[in-house]
Design an enzyme around this catalytic site. Structure first.
Site, PDB file in Angstrom:
ATOM      1  N   THR A  15       1.123  -1.065   0.026  1.00  0.00           N
ATOM      2  CA  THR A  15       0.072   0.039   0.087  1.00  0.00           C
ATOM      3  C   THR A  15       0.910   1.328   0.106  1.00  0.00           C
ATOM      4  OG1 THR A  15      -1.526  -1.414   1.355  1.00  0.00           O
ATOM      5  CG2 THR A  15      -1.957   1.168   1.448  1.00  0.00           C
ATOM      6  N   LYS A  90      -7.487   1.381  -2.586  1.00  0.00           N
ATOM      7  CA  LYS A  90      -6.841   0.761  -1.320  1.00  0.00           C
ATOM      8  C   LYS A  90      -6.960   1.709  -0.159  1.00  0.00           C
ATOM      9  CE  LYS A  90      -5.294  -2.120   1.901  1.00  0.00           C
ATOM     10  NZ  LYS A  90      -3.712  -2.612   1.893  1.00  0.00           N
ATOM     11  N   LYS A 164       0.559   4.403   9.294  1.00  0.00           N
ATOM     12  CA  LYS A 164       1.081   4.489   7.774  1.00  0.00           C
ATOM     13  C   LYS A 164       0.039   4.772   6.848  1.00  0.00           C
ATOM     14  CE  LYS A 164       2.120   1.309   5.125  1.00  0.00           C
ATOM     15  NZ  LYS A 164       1.483   0.781   3.903  1.00  0.00           N
TER      16      LYS A 164
END
Length: 212
Positions: A15, A90, A164
């Site tokens: 990601t 995502k 993150k």
């Protein structure tokens, strides 16, 4: 080790920002390397089951060429658009998923304090407006939170990933030039999660249930 004469396909499954994938595509495609992005969702339990979800971006023919590989671990496979579109999808999914896990954790904590059976809570929530990924599925909320509290190291790793991913969402939102106050608030909340949250989630994971 990528040899352009074999026209390999490089799938970026981490990601990361969509722009990172696009830059890789710009650099590698002239060398004969085809790049697609294919981040996954589903977490620890669905990875074990081979039932993850992939969100792909890139040339449709390149994505189709690797579909058999993705089918071995993902039963939901969505092509989202051009290169980088899978990463954007995502990040959007993570915005909702991370908000759900934090608020659902507090909801189940409150339910336990009030003497409710989590199986009953999950049944009601799962057919009501509070339905979320942490109310549905075998084992109820206990099973979902158990995968995140296997041990303290696993929990710490999860928090690092959550932070993150939320930061990526904040950066992506900032590119639009508009305000996203709820997203900023969620990032602030997740930045403060720690031992107390681990204890709360472990209590949910270990909560007894009168319902099978």
């Amino acid at each position: 080790g990528l040899q352009g004469n074999k026209s390999p396909i490089l799938a970026i499954m981490s990601t990361v920002p969509a722009e990172v994938v696009k830059r890789l595509g710009e650099v590698l495609r002239p060398r004969g390397v085809r790049v697609i992005d294919a981040p996954v969702s589903g977490g620890f339990s669905r990875a074990q089951e081979g039932t993850l979800t992939t969100m792909t971006g890139g040339d449709p023919d390149d994505v189709k060429a690797v579909d058999a590989v993705f089918a071995s671990f993902a039963n939901n496979r969505f092509h989202c658009g051009g290169l980088g579109a899978g990463e954007t999808m995502k990040i959007i999914n993570n915005m909702l998923g991370l908000a759900n896990v934090v608020l659902a954790g507090e909801a189940y904590k409150l339910a336990l304090h009030q003497g409710l059976d989590l199986a009953d809570v999950a049944r009601v929530v799962d057919v009501s407006s509070g339905r979320n990924a942490y109310s549905a599925g075998p084992g109820g909320p206990q099973a979902k939170y158990a995968t995140m509290t296997r041990n303290h190291d696993a929990f710490a790793s999860l928090l690092s990933i959550m932070r993150k991913d939320l930061h990526l969402a904040v950066e992506t939102a900032a590119e639009t030039g508009e305000n996203y106050p709820a997203l900023s608030s969620i990032e602030a909340v997740v930045s403060k999660l720690g031992d107390e949250t681990f204890t709360d989630w472990l209590r949910i994971a270990q909560a007894p249930s009168s319902k099978a």
